[in-house]
Each structure stands twice: as C-alpha cells, then as structure tokens.
Design a protein around this motif. Sequence first.
Motif, PDB file in Angstrom:
ATOM      1  N   GLU A   1       4.721   1.834  -5.548  1.00 13.79           N
ATOM      2  CA  GLU A   1       5.286   0.896  -4.586  1.00 13.79           C
ATOM      3  C   GLU A   1       4.349  -0.286  -4.366  1.00 13.79           C
ATOM      4  O   GLU A   1       4.799  -1.429  -4.260  1.00 13.79           O
ATOM      5  N   LEU A   2       3.036  -0.026  -4.303  1.00 15.45           N
ATOM      6  CA  LEU A   2       2.078  -1.115  -4.118  1.00 15.45           C
ATOM      7  C   LEU A   2       2.055  -2.029  -5.331  1.00 15.45           C
ATOM      8  O   LEU A   2       1.980  -3.256  -5.192  1.00 15.45           O
ATOM      9  N   ARG A   3       2.146  -1.471  -6.508  1.00 15.26           N
ATOM     10  CA  ARG A   3       2.155  -2.302  -7.715  1.00 15.26           C
ATOM     11  C   ARG A   3       3.392  -3.195  -7.753  1.00 15.26           C
ATOM     12  O   ARG A   3       3.317  -4.357  -8.166  1.00 15.26           O
ATOM     13  N   GLU A   4       4.511  -2.675  -7.297  1.00 14.91           N
ATOM     14  CA  GLU A   4       5.711  -3.511  -7.248  1.00 14.91           C
ATOM     15  C   GLU A   4       5.553  -4.633  -6.230  1.00 14.91           C
ATOM     16  O   GLU A   4       5.992  -5.772  -6.465  1.00 14.91           O
ATOM     17  N   ILE A   5       4.918  -4.324  -5.092  1.00 14.08           N
ATOM     18  CA  ILE A   5       4.672  -5.367  -4.095  1.00 14.08           C
ATOM     19  C   ILE A   5       3.750  -6.434  -4.656  1.00 14.08           C
ATOM     20  O   ILE A   5       3.975  -7.645  -4.477  1.00 14.08           O
ATOM     21  N   VAL A   6       2.706  -6.014  -5.366  1.00 13.82           N
ATOM     22  CA  VAL A   6       1.768  -6.973  -5.946  1.00 13.82           C
ATOM     23  C   VAL A   6       2.471  -7.849  -6.975  1.00 13.82           C
ATOM     24  O   VAL A   6       2.258  -9.073  -7.028  1.00 13.82           O
ATOM     25  N   GLU A   7       3.313  -7.251  -7.808  1.00 12.46           N
ATOM     26  CA  GLU A   7       4.054  -8.044  -8.793  1.00 12.46           C
ATOM     27  C   GLU A   7       4.973  -9.060  -8.109  1.00 12.46           C
ATOM     28  O   GLU A   7       5.085 -10.214  -8.554  1.00 12.46           O
ATOM     29  N   ALA A   8       5.628  -8.644  -7.018  1.00 14.44           N
ATOM     30  CA  ALA A   8       6.506  -9.571  -6.301  1.00 14.44           C
ATOM     31  C   ALA A   8       5.703 -10.705  -5.670  1.00 14.44           C
ATOM     32  O   ALA A   8       6.124 -11.876  -5.693  1.00 14.44           O
ATOM     33  N   VAL A   9       4.536 -10.381  -5.100  1.00 15.33           N
ATOM     34  CA  VAL A   9       3.697 -11.425  -4.501  1.00 15.33           C
ATOM     35  C   VAL A   9       3.180 -12.375  -5.567  1.00 15.33           C
ATOM     36  O   VAL A   9       3.142 -13.604  -5.367  1.00 15.33           O
ATOM     37  N   ASN A  10       2.755 -11.836  -6.714  1.00 15.99           N
ATOM     38  CA  ASN A  10       2.291 -12.704  -7.796  1.00 15.99           C
ATOM     39  C   ASN A  10       3.394 -13.645  -8.270  1.00 15.99           C
ATOM     40  O   ASN A  10       3.142 -14.826  -8.549  1.00 15.99           O
ATOM     41  N   ALA A  11       4.620 -13.131  -8.370  1.00 10.98           N
ATOM     42  CA  ALA A  11       5.738 -13.982  -8.774  1.00 10.98           C
ATOM     43  C   ALA A  11       5.995 -15.079  -7.737  1.00 10.98           C
ATOM     44  O   ALA A  11       6.254 -16.248  -8.089  1.00 10.98           O
TER      45      ALA A  11
ATOM     46  N   LEU B   1      -6.532  14.515   3.641  1.00 13.09           N
ATOM     47  CA  LEU B   1      -6.780  13.343   4.482  1.00 13.09           C
ATOM     48  C   LEU B   1      -7.469  12.228   3.702  1.00 13.09           C
ATOM     49  O   LEU B   1      -7.179  11.042   3.896  1.00 13.09           O
ATOM     50  N   SER B   2      -8.402  12.593   2.806  1.00 12.19           N
ATOM     51  CA  SER B   2      -9.080  11.564   2.013  1.00 12.19           C
ATOM     52  C   SER B   2      -8.115  10.868   1.059  1.00 12.19           C
ATOM     53  O   SER B   2      -8.203   9.653   0.859  1.00 12.19           O
ATOM     54  N   GLN B   3      -7.182  11.627   0.482  1.00  6.97           N
ATOM     55  CA  GLN B   3      -6.198  11.011  -0.406  1.00  6.97           C
ATOM     56  C   GLN B   3      -5.262  10.086   0.372  1.00  6.97           C
ATOM     57  O   GLN B   3      -4.935   8.984  -0.089  1.00  6.97           O
ATOM     58  N   VAL B   4      -4.856  10.532   1.551  1.00  6.53           N
ATOM     59  CA  VAL B   4      -4.006   9.675   2.380  1.00  6.53           C
ATOM     60  C   VAL B   4      -4.761   8.415   2.796  1.00  6.53           C
ATOM     61  O   VAL B   4      -4.217   7.299   2.757  1.00  6.53           O
ATOM     62  N   ALA B   5      -6.046   8.587   3.189  1.00  4.36           N
ATOM     63  CA  ALA B   5      -6.843   7.427   3.595  1.00  4.36           C
ATOM     64  C   ALA B   5      -7.066   6.474   2.424  1.00  4.36           C
ATOM     65  O   ALA B   5      -7.021   5.250   2.584  1.00  4.36           O
ATOM     66  N   GLU B   6      -7.312   7.026   1.233  1.00  5.94           N
ATOM     67  CA  GLU B   6      -7.531   6.164   0.063  1.00  5.94           C
ATOM     68  C   GLU B   6      -6.272   5.405  -0.300  1.00  5.94           C
ATOM     69  O   GLU B   6      -6.312   4.212  -0.633  1.00  5.94           O
ATOM     70  N   THR B   7      -5.134   6.082  -0.241  1.00  5.66           N
ATOM     71  CA  THR B   7      -3.877   5.393  -0.537  1.00  5.66           C
ATOM     72  C   THR B   7      -3.601   4.309   0.495  1.00  5.66           C
ATOM     73  O   THR B   7      -3.169   3.197   0.155  1.00  5.66           O
ATOM     74  N   SER B   8      -3.834   4.626   1.764  1.00  3.84           N
ATOM     75  CA  SER B   8      -3.653   3.612   2.802  1.00  3.84           C
ATOM     76  C   SER B   8      -4.634   2.467   2.629  1.00  3.84           C
ATOM     77  O   SER B   8      -4.303   1.304   2.896  1.00  3.84           O
ATOM     78  N   ALA B   9      -5.853   2.781   2.179  1.00  4.42           N
ATOM     79  CA  ALA B   9      -6.867   1.736   2.000  1.00  4.42           C
ATOM     80  C   ALA B   9      -6.478   0.758   0.894  1.00  4.42           C
ATOM     81  O   ALA B   9      -6.842  -0.418   0.952  1.00  4.42           O
ATOM     82  N   THR B  10      -5.748   1.224  -0.133  1.00  7.64           N
ATOM     83  CA  THR B  10      -5.318   0.296  -1.189  1.00  7.64           C
ATOM     84  C   THR B  10      -4.376  -0.759  -0.621  1.00  7.64           C
ATOM     85  O   THR B  10      -4.467  -1.942  -0.983  1.00  7.64           O
ATOM     86  N   PHE B  11      -3.493  -0.357   0.288  1.00  2.73           N
ATOM     87  CA  PHE B  11      -2.619  -1.337   0.941  1.00  2.73           C
ATOM     88  C   PHE B  11      -3.429  -2.254   1.852  1.00  2.73           C
ATOM     89  O   PHE B  11      -3.188  -3.473   1.900  1.00  2.73           O
ATOM     90  N   ASP B  12      -4.414  -1.689   2.569  1.00  4.29           N
ATOM     91  CA  ASP B  12      -5.233  -2.505   3.460  1.00  4.29           C
ATOM     92  C   ASP B  12      -6.053  -3.522   2.673  1.00  4.29           C
ATOM     93  O   ASP B  12      -6.189  -4.677   3.106  1.00  4.29           O
ATOM     94  N   ARG B  13      -6.615  -3.105   1.537  1.00  8.71           N
ATOM     95  CA  ARG B  13      -7.421  -4.035   0.738  1.00  8.71           C
ATOM     96  C   ARG B  13      -6.578  -5.179   0.202  1.00  8.71           C
ATOM     97  O   ARG B  13      -7.004  -6.345   0.198  1.00  8.71           O
TER      98      ARG B  13
ATOM     99  N   ARG C   1      -4.368  -7.864  -8.683  1.00 10.82           N
ATOM    100  CA  ARG C   1      -4.207  -6.547  -9.278  1.00 10.82           C
ATOM    101  C   ARG C   1      -4.545  -5.511  -8.219  1.00 10.82           C
ATOM    102  O   ARG C   1      -5.451  -5.706  -7.414  1.00 10.82           O
ATOM    103  N   ALA C   2      -3.842  -4.427  -8.229  1.00 11.73           N
ATOM    104  CA  ALA C   2      -4.070  -3.385  -7.229  1.00 11.73           C
ATOM    105  C   ALA C   2      -3.913  -2.018  -7.880  1.00 11.73           C
ATOM    106  O   ALA C   2      -2.958  -1.778  -8.626  1.00 11.73           O
ATOM    107  N   GLU C   3      -4.893  -1.143  -7.616  1.00  5.44           N
ATOM    108  CA  GLU C   3      -4.830   0.242  -8.066  1.00  5.44           C
ATOM    109  C   GLU C   3      -4.241   1.071  -6.935  1.00  5.44           C
ATOM    110  O   GLU C   3      -4.750   1.064  -5.818  1.00  5.44           O
ATOM    111  N   GLY C   4      -3.186   1.769  -7.217  1.00  7.64           N
ATOM    112  CA  GLY C   4      -2.554   2.558  -6.169  1.00  7.64           C
ATOM    113  C   GLY C   4      -1.194   3.061  -6.602  1.00  7.64           C
ATOM    114  O   GLY C   4      -0.856   3.088  -7.794  1.00  7.64           O
ATOM    115  N   PRO C   5      -0.385   3.463  -5.646  1.00  7.34           N
ATOM    116  CA  PRO C   5       0.939   3.997  -5.972  1.00  7.34           C
ATOM    117  C   PRO C   5       1.854   2.926  -6.546  1.00  7.34           C
ATOM    118  O   PRO C   5       1.585   1.714  -6.478  1.00  7.34           O
TER     119      PRO C   5
END
Length: 482
Positions: A235-245, A199-211, A229-233
Amino acid sequence: MRPSFRLRSLGTLWTLSAFLAGLVAAWLWVGSNAAWQLHRMQAYAGGVALYDALTGDSEPPAGIRLSPLSQGETLLANKGAFARLQTPGKPAFITNVSIHAGRGEVIAGSLLNIAVISSTLRYHVSTLPQGQNRSVPEKLGAVTQLLATYCSDPILLARMDDGAWVRVDGRALWGCEAEPDDWRLPAVFLAILAIGILLSQVAETSATFDRFAHALRGRRRLGGPESYRAEGPGELREIVEAVNAYLEAERAQLSKRAVVLSGVSHDLGTPATRLRLRTALIPDVELREKLEGDIDRMTGMIESVLTYTRNELNTEAPRQISLTALIEALVEDYQDCGDPVSFTRRAPEVIEGGRSVFMSRSGQTLGPEERRVLAMARPVSLQRALSNLIDNALKYGRRATVELEAFADRAIITVEDEGSEFSVADIEGMLAPFQRGPNAQSVDGFGLGLTIVATVAEQHGGVLSFEAGQRGLRARLEIQRG
C-alpha cells in the motif's frame, strides 16, 4: 528489490504468529503447572504413608528410606544440635516442626517431632494449613509437600514421642532430581518475545509511513528529490508511486508555464524595443512619456509573473547561511541608496548559570551581542522576500525597521513600517496574486510581492503573518532553521 507484502497479508501473518506463540506458551505453562501439581501430590501421598512407617505399622513407601542415627548423632539430636549434623563446611538452616494428634484420633496425645536441615533455606511452616480436623498423617503430608515445592535436598529427622530419632531419605519424592521440568519461565519469555516482535514489526511498518510523510512534508523546505522510494508494504509503494506521478505532472505543468512565460517575455522584447524606438520619435512629450510608462509596465508585469513562477519551481538548493549577515547586507544596501531602513538588534540575553559549592545562588552572564543566527535556507529567494517586505514598508509607510528573533528550531524576521494606513485585514487580503491596495494608482507594483513572500515562507517551512505594531503595520516572516 525486497518482496512487497500487503498490509492485509502482514496483519494475517502477524495475528497467526501471535496466536501460535500464545498457544505454545499456554501449553508450556499449563503442562508445567500440571506436572508440578502431580509432583507435589506424590510428595503429599508419600508423607501420609510415611507416618505409618514411623509408627511401625507398615513399610516405608516407595522412594523413602528410613535409617537410624548413630550413637553420636543421636546425642546431638537429643540436645537439639541439629546444625552439627550437617556436612562440615555447608551452612545449616534448621526448621523444627511439631505435629500433635488432633482430638478424636485414636492416637490422641502423641507427638511427632521433625527437624529439617537444609543448606539453602529455612522453610516457612507457618504457611502450612492448620486445623483440628486434620489428622497427623495429613499434617505430615503437608510438610513433605512443602519440601517438594523447593529444590534444596534437605535432611529430614523424625521422632515419635520420646522414641529414637530416624533419618528419612525422601529425595526420590521431594528432592531436586524428582522435580519435573519447569517451562513456565520460558513460556513467559516466549510470550514476551512474541509480543515484542509483533510490536516492533508494527512500529517498523508505521515508521515507513512516518518517514515518507516527513520527507514529503519537508520537500519544499529542504529541496526534496524529484521522486521518492519507500521500503514497506504494498500500500505504501502504491502511495509513493501516486505521489511521484503527481509531482512529475506538477513539475511538467510548472515547467510549461515557465517556458511559455519565458517565450512571451523573449518575444515581447523585440516589439517592445521597436515601440520604444518609435515612441522616441513622437514629438508630443506627454504622449511619449505615457507610452513609455505603458511599455515599462507591460514588460515589468511579465517579469514579475516569471519571477513568481520560478519561485514556485523551487529550483534553488538550500544551504546553511547566516541570517544576521544576510539582513545586515540587505539593510546596508538600502541605506547606501538613502532609504530609511534600519536593523534593530535585540538586547543581549541573560543566561542563568548553575549553582556550585562555592556560591549560594546561581550566577548570570550576558550572551554575546554579535550572535550569528544560522539557518538552512535559500539565500536568493529569502533575500528577494525580505526586499519585497522592505519595499512594501517604504511604499506604504515612511520607514522600515527590521528585527531578527531566533529560537532553537525557527527564526522570525520582522519588518515594521511607520505610518501605514492599512489594517491587518487589509494587508492579508493582498496575499492573493495581483491583489493591490486602494492606492494602487500612486504606487508602483503588480500585486505579486506579498504572494512571492508567502511562497518563500512556505518553502522554508514557515508562514507569513501580519500584526499591528507600535508605529505601524508589522510583517512577520517565520522560517525553520533546520
């Protein structure tokens, strides 16, 4: 840089880990249950065989020793003073059990008395199975099975009918040393630990998207960075790269627009100056004034568009300011120019106090009248937005009244005119760029004032709205304070 994992890989890993932890916990639980069942069955079998040893028909079973009491101990046992047989200094809990032979048994009418002396607990013999169809050995086996359920190393005394008391030492069967290892509590702890980690890993992963969503949501209001910049899975890094672009392309587009408008404004400066000089040479006064008005409107329109574009660029950094001081200074500037603008302060708030031992009811006090409302804002942009609202109130009404209402997380600045003929629907239709009212011919402007105000409100995490007031139309500029 930390390695990036895909959500699919993380989900598979977490699922397998949870399954493995559950499998180990189940194995520990089932194994402990089986070991305890075997331990209790061995104690039951020993109790059944013990009965024949007490009647003298056979030898004591393996793990059980019988020994007679001394003369003094026998006297104490006959008196029922079993507590005095316990080791001095230790508490004594006595459990008496009387086992009668059932009907139809060969030994009908015989009685087996048992005294259990324990230093830790008193056994609940009421939980033992009852019934006329159970034999005396089976009932004795149930007693020894009860002894094996708990770790207490009891002293067991037994007597058949009115015979002699016998000490029964069966610690090898039902004592603490004979108990198997109990892994059920560690199994439960392992299962809870695995669930907690999952549950903590799921919450932490979800929190990276929330942050990231929170940072992106407050970008315009807080003056966000040029890139994220975002630390996480993965998929989140790809989203961050797309938003930065996307943000980079948006900034480039706005910068090009501002450069073009600045260049046009600069390039029009010289022709406009020449036009003004040549217009001054025209002897016809009426024609000269018309040409000068057209020149002023042309340059003013370029400057308005440039101002709107600069507001879109959002280059001003937010800082903590006093909204009260900003509004007071702005209103005083209008008043110095003779404009009918006023700042209405709300009545002091009544603050309810708590009750005390000296007062039967709660007290009340008034809040300070000169409260300073602080907010994290862009002072230049906010002042420009308020100026546009006040200018509109003066253009379409006879006067402007400014109010400030503060809450814990937001502040509302209200500008109300007097005598405006516009409805709420009419004024909301002017929020689009270059939209003006029906009296556009008689009022100066280019239709960008309310658009700029709405943009500034969005940059401060708020919204611009309108409502019908007591004297005229009321504009509400709501912004976030944090």
